[in-house]
Structure formats: structure tokens, C-alpha cells
Write a protein that holds these residues in place. Structure first.
Motif, PDB file in Angstrom:
ATOM      1  N   GLU B 134       0.952  -4.525   9.429  1.00 29.83           N
ATOM      2  CA  GLU B 134       0.583  -5.238   8.196  1.00 29.83           C
ATOM      3  C   GLU B 134      -0.166  -6.540   8.491  1.00 29.83           C
ATOM      4  O   GLU B 134      -1.036  -6.941   7.708  1.00 29.83           O
ATOM      5  CB  GLU B 134       1.817  -5.545   7.348  1.00 29.83           C
ATOM      6  N   PRO B 154       2.208  -3.908  -1.149  1.00 29.44           N
ATOM      7  CA  PRO B 154       3.300  -3.130  -1.742  1.00 29.44           C
ATOM      8  C   PRO B 154       3.558  -1.875  -0.906  1.00 29.44           C
ATOM      9  O   PRO B 154       2.648  -1.365  -0.264  1.00 29.44           O
ATOM     10  CB  PRO B 154       2.761  -2.722  -3.121  1.00 29.44           C
ATOM     11  N   SER B 158       7.717  -3.701   1.201  1.00 29.21           N
ATOM     12  CA  SER B 158       6.627  -4.583   0.759  1.00 29.21           C
ATOM     13  C   SER B 158       6.612  -5.881   1.551  1.00 29.21           C
ATOM     14  O   SER B 158       7.658  -6.398   1.914  1.00 29.21           O
ATOM     15  CB  SER B 158       6.810  -4.957  -0.718  1.00 29.21           C
ATOM     16  N   TRP B 160       5.038  -9.855   1.581  1.00 30.61           N
ATOM     17  CA  TRP B 160       4.368 -10.984   0.930  1.00 30.61           C
ATOM     18  C   TRP B 160       4.047 -11.977   2.037  1.00 30.61           C
ATOM     19  O   TRP B 160       4.956 -12.431   2.749  1.00 30.61           O
ATOM     20  CB  TRP B 160       5.293 -11.638  -0.107  1.00 30.61           C
ATOM     21  N   SER B 173       9.726  -9.688   3.580  1.00 34.08           N
ATOM     22  CA  SER B 173       9.737  -8.249   3.295  1.00 34.08           C
ATOM     23  C   SER B 173      10.716  -7.948   2.170  1.00 34.08           C
ATOM     24  O   SER B 173      11.742  -8.610   2.036  1.00 34.08           O
ATOM     25  CB  SER B 173      10.193  -7.471   4.540  1.00 34.08           C
ATOM     26  N   THR B 176      11.705  -2.652  -1.600  1.00 34.77           N
ATOM     27  CA  THR B 176      11.488  -2.079  -2.932  1.00 34.77           C
ATOM     28  C   THR B 176      11.194  -0.582  -2.903  1.00 34.77           C
ATOM     29  O   THR B 176      11.830   0.205  -3.609  1.00 34.77           O
ATOM     30  CB  THR B 176      10.341  -2.843  -3.607  1.00 34.77           C
ATOM     31  N   ILE B 246      10.342  -3.571  -9.001  1.00 40.84           N
ATOM     32  CA  ILE B 246       9.139  -4.370  -8.755  1.00 40.84           C
ATOM     33  C   ILE B 246       9.265  -5.722  -9.462  1.00 40.84           C
ATOM     34  O   ILE B 246       8.848  -6.754  -8.934  1.00 40.84           O
ATOM     35  CB  ILE B 246       7.871  -3.598  -9.200  1.00 40.84           C
ATOM     36  N   GLU B 249      11.378  -7.886  -7.310  1.00 40.97           N
ATOM     37  CA  GLU B 249      10.569  -8.357  -6.179  1.00 40.97           C
ATOM     38  C   GLU B 249       9.642  -9.484  -6.626  1.00 40.97           C
ATOM     39  O   GLU B 249       9.505 -10.505  -5.942  1.00 40.97           O
ATOM     40  CB  GLU B 249       9.752  -7.198  -5.589  1.00 40.97           C
ATOM     41  N   CYS B 276      -0.828  -0.538  -6.236  1.00 42.16           N
ATOM     42  CA  CYS B 276      -1.376  -1.886  -6.431  1.00 42.16           C
ATOM     43  C   CYS B 276      -1.554  -2.184  -7.926  1.00 42.16           C
ATOM     44  O   CYS B 276      -1.268  -3.288  -8.389  1.00 42.16           O
ATOM     45  CB  CYS B 276      -2.700  -2.046  -5.695  1.00 42.16           C
ATOM     46  N   TYR B 279       1.809  -3.079  -9.367  1.00 42.54           N
ATOM     47  CA  TYR B 279       2.166  -4.468  -9.035  1.00 42.54           C
ATOM     48  C   TYR B 279       1.341  -5.451  -9.853  1.00 42.54           C
ATOM     49  O   TYR B 279       1.831  -6.480 -10.281  1.00 42.54           O
ATOM     50  CB  TYR B 279       1.977  -4.723  -7.528  1.00 42.54           C
TER      51      TYR B 279
END
Lengths: 313, 313
Positions: B134, B154, B158, B160, B173, B176, B246, B249, B276, B279
Motif C-alpha cells: 500500500e 479501502p 483499509s 488511511w 489500518s 472493515t 464504513i 471507519e 471507492c 467510501y
């Protein structure tokens, strides 16, 4: 088949009530004497999902040792009153006192059987929550029928209930047990877990969930990361996950209780002994006092409801 | 076997770099020209877990259409650099700039292959988090290598990530996708779900998770209760669960971003298009602007790292 007999106490009277905790998988029938004491019990894998073609009369006959008609009134609680059960006992709304349950018993005429209804409530956002069977355990767990108290039933779908003067005023369910089982059996985290029982790993999970600003779906991933970096032994992974999940439940439920009431009294834990001890430890870390409730709370609850309904004196 | 060719653009040059996104299940090899544009690609089910007895040279030969040695330098990212991969490329610590990745490439001498390392960070409570593969997608998703931005990937787990001037400064992480799959396949809630794609049910789940004081392990149970009371159709159960997860999250990640930085810029979403969009909708409900990032972000990231490493000009 699981059967467990009890020796009748010297001087114990005849059966005054037969009370059946009739769930999805198993059914447990208790014979109670005129003081509500348990004389004998019998447990069979005759839960609602195990009874083929709705042969509930035959299942009941087995639970009653073949004695039909029974020598005493019969009351049951649990999934036997669901849509998939013998006769549906519609949910009653919170708050619900003993007399509400007593007045809403569903009747199965061919078996002289009374079934305790389930319970429904709605939270501030209008979202409903339900229980069926647990309401009877909660009422059975009360030491006295007065005052405000909180009863917790840990399990697949844990229940937290607030009780006011023997009325269940509100409750909330948490999918803790089911999530734990799924993570153990079906997730990448379960594959990391080795056999082991590690109190330290459990408490570590609890403590992380209790810290401010944590998010469970993020923290669950830490079981993998800590195992990867060697900071968590494979033997501790399962207990760490259990701690994270029970800790998250404790935080959310504590907030929920505090929105409702002051907490002057210890929480009463009802259910499987090992699991209750695990919750007791987690709650202690969270600063919430708790005590283990009485055994056979379902039988005690049915006895109380039967008395309110006039089934027994 | 999945193979997808691209017509070489008129005037496209020879292959300057071969970049392989080499994961657990699949591997995708890209041929890039001297400008970093994709000339061709080939995808095979030759992920790390699919290659028997560590026959990685043979797998690489397939990915290169049998051309060994390759006509250009080769770089790879993902699980091929894990302990179970060809050669371990140890995690580098956050914050990590392009040049850190370039300097920490692991080398596979027999194949002239360079492998991008994974990334590790620790939160304020000292809990580690990791990613592998990632980090390359994140670096590839950047529009320019300057300024503060947030990139979200995602998926099953997932990610961020906060990026400062082309350095991944921190990330988190969330499980989800794995929780959703488990709930669908193995829980009581999954058994309630009928086939359906209901945007309204999805948004309802998102909105509930976004409300103050909600707890996910409690809210998940509402899928059952709402279905039971007839307030949620079976066709909406799966999307409602997706929305709850989601949404949870999004809440947690939004708080995490706000602890780190002001959010003046839109979040960049990278990954499978449908997911995507899901999200994007959840983030919009949460008041967080987002945009869809460029495709082939792994290839773009490897191109940038290769340039920093001097593998290409």
C-alpha cells in the motif's frame, strides 16, 4: 443428551411448577417445589431448531420424562415463543414489570403451557433492540424487587439491562461473542492464534479498548501487527482479541449506563461462570464494580412470573 | 489467469522499467516506457501464496512472458517482500520519504530484482501498525510531491495515510472489509440478508454510525432487530451492514485525521472503483470531501521509487 438429576431435599414437597428454559439449541426443564426451590432438572438438545417438523408436543413429553399431562402448571421462556417456536409470544415494550410479563403470557392450549413474551425497546435514535429468554434471566437475577440495578448477560449477543423496581426499563445488545467466534474461526487473526490462556494478553486488550479515542475495527488489526513484530505471542492472540472485544463492550455499555443513571450499585453478571469471571475482570479494570448473580436465573425468573400470573401461589 | 494487453502508443519507446505489484494471491507486471507510461501489463494468479515450493524464478519468468533475463530493470512491491516472499524487505519506519524507500530496496541478485520495503508506524499508545504494498500505491497516488494530503485505500484492511511532502508520516489500518465479509458469510446477520443493492440502506447504516455515542458491536445487532420488526428489508441488510462498518471507519479515521492535521484538502481514494464510490458517499455524508485517485497507482509509485533509486533516469 445432557441430563442432571438433583436429590430431592429431605422434606421437599411435590412439584408445584415446571419451568422450561427453551432456547434455539437446547431445552432445560426444572421441577420447582412450592417454595420455588429446584427439585430436579433435565436438559435435552431439543431446542426450537432441533425439533423436526414442529413436533413440540413430543419434545415436551421427553422433557417431562414422558409424563403427559403434567402434574403441575408449565411455563417456558426463550425461542419457543418466537415466530419459529410453538406459539408466538409477541414482544412487550420496555419498561416492563413482572406483572406485564405475567399478563402477556402466550398460551399453548393442548399442553397447558404458558410462554413468557420477549422484550423490545428503542433507543434515542429510534433503533429497536430485542431479547427473548434473557428478560426472564434478568428478572430471576434480582436480589430483591426494588431499586435501580444493572444486570449483564455476557454471551453470543451480550445483554445489558437496567432494572427499576423489578421493571426492565431499558437494555442494549452487543455482538461480542459472535464477533469473537467469527474472528477466531474465519479471520486472518484467528489463523495467527495458538492455543493458550493468557490473562496478561486479555488485560492488555481490555486496557487498549478502554483508552480514549480508540476504534475497535482499527484495534483488532493490532493483534496481527503485534504478533508480526513479536510483541504478542501466538498463545496470547485469542485472549488479546477477547480483551479488545469485551473492553469495547465495557466502554460502550458504561457510557450507556451513565447516560441513564448514576451507578451506585454493583453490576450483576449472569451466565456461564468462566465468561462472567472474564467480564468481572474487564469491568474491574474499567473501574466498574460487579458481582456474580445467582445460578439458575431462568428458573428463578419463571417462578416469579408464574407467581405474578397466579399459576402458583 | 488474467492477462490484459495494451496497444503500444504510436512512438512509444522501449521498456525502461518492469514494475510488479506482487501480492498474496495475484501478481501484475507492468512495462513502463522512459516517461513512466504503461506500455503493457500482465496479471497472473502467481501471488506469494500461490507459488509452490518458493519457485519464484519460474513465476517471474511467466510474468515476463518468458524473457529472462529481462530487457529492463525490475522492481516489485507487496508481499513478495514479506517473510513468506522471495527476499524479505524489512519494514521502514514512518515518516518515510521516497528516498528512504529507494535506499531500503531489498535485492534479489539472481533476478536483478529490487523489492520495495513495507512500512511500520506506532500510535500514541505505542501500538504498531504495518502495510506492505500500500505504501507504493500511496506514493503513486500523489498528484504532486508537496504539501499535506490524506490518501485512503479501502479494502480488506483499509489504510488511511497522511502524507507530508511525499513522505508517509503516519497511517492507520481498519479491518472493515474483512469484518464485512465475515458478517456476510458466517454470522446470524448474513443469514438474514437477501440479494439486493440498496443505496438507501447503505446510507442509513452510515448515518447511524456517524451519530454521537454509537458503538459498532451494538449497532451491528440492529441489522437483526430492524429485519425482525420489518423496518429493514432482507434486500437491504448487506448494504446496511456495509454502511455501519464504513461509517464507523469514517468516524474513527476523521477523528484520527483531526488529531493530526487540519483538513483543507480533499481525501484521495485509491482502489477498486465501486468500493471507492461507496467510501466517497459515506465520506460526503460525514462532511469530508474526497476525490478518486489515479488508476495504476502501484505502477506509478514503483516508477517514482525507481527514479529515486537511480534504476531509471
Amino acid at each position: 443428551v445432557v441430563a442432571r438429576g438433583r436429590d430431592a431435599a429431605p422434606g421437599a414437597g411435590a412439584t408445584a411448577l415446571i419451568a422450561i428454559d427453551w432456547g434455539t439449541t437446547a431445552a432445560r426443564a426444572y421441577r420447582l417445589d412450592a417454595q420455588g426451590a429446584i427439585i430436579a432438572e433435565r436438559s435435552e438438545l431439543l431446542g426450537v431448531q432441533k425439533v423436526e417438523a414442529r413436533r413440540f408436543p413430543a419434545a415436551l413429553s421427553v422433557l417431562l420424562d414422558g409424563a403427559m399431562p403434567a402434574e403441575a402448571p408449565i411455563i417456558a421462556c426463550g425461542m419457543i415463543g418466537s415466530r419459529q417456536g410453538w406459539v408466538e409470544a409477541p414482544y412487550v415494550e420496555c419498561p416492563a414489570r413482572f406483572d406485564v410479563f405475567a399478563g402477556a403470557l402466550a398460551r399453548v392450549p393442548e399442553a397447558a403451557l404458558a410462554i413468557v413474551p420477549g422484550l423490545i425497546c428503542r433507543d434515542a435514535d429510534g433503533v429497536p433492540d430485542v431479547m427473548r429468554g434473557e428478560e426472564t434471566q434478568i428478572l430471576g437475577a434480582l436480589e430483591e424487587e426494588a431499586g435501580r440495578q444493572c444486570v449483564v448477560l455476557p454471551g453470543t449477543h451480550s445483554k445489558w439491562a437496567l432494572v427499576d423496581d423489578a421493571a426492565v426499563s431499558d437494555f442494549a445488545s452487543f455482538m461480542t461473542g459472535e464477533l469473537y467466534a467469527m474472528l477466531r474461526e474465519h479471520s486472518i487473526l484467528g489463523r495467527l492464534a495458538g492455543a493458550g490462556d493468557e490473562a496478561v494478553a486479555f488485560e492488555r486488550g481490555v486496557r487498549l479498548s478502554l483508552r480514549a479515542g480508540r476504534a475497535l475495527t482499527h484495534d483488532l488489526f493490532s493483534a496481527r501487527t503485534l504478533a508480526l513484530t513479536g510483541e504478542l505471542a501466538p498463545t496470547g492472540v485469542a485472549d488479546y482479541l477477547s480483551g479488545l472485544l469485551i473492553g469495547a463492550e465495557a466502554v460502550a455499555a458504561r457510557d450507556w449506563i451513565e447516560r441513564h443513571a448514576s451507578r451506585d450499585r454493583a453490576i450483576t453478571l449472569v451466565g456461564e461462570a468462566m465468561l462472567c469471571q472474564r467480564y468481572r475482570r474487564a469491568l474491574a479494570i474499567a473501574g466498574v464494580p460487579s458481582r456474580i448473580g445467582p445460578p439458575d436465573s431462568a428458573a428463578r425468573g419463571m417462578w416469579r412470573i408464574a407467581r405474578h400470573a397466579g399459576l402458583v401461589k
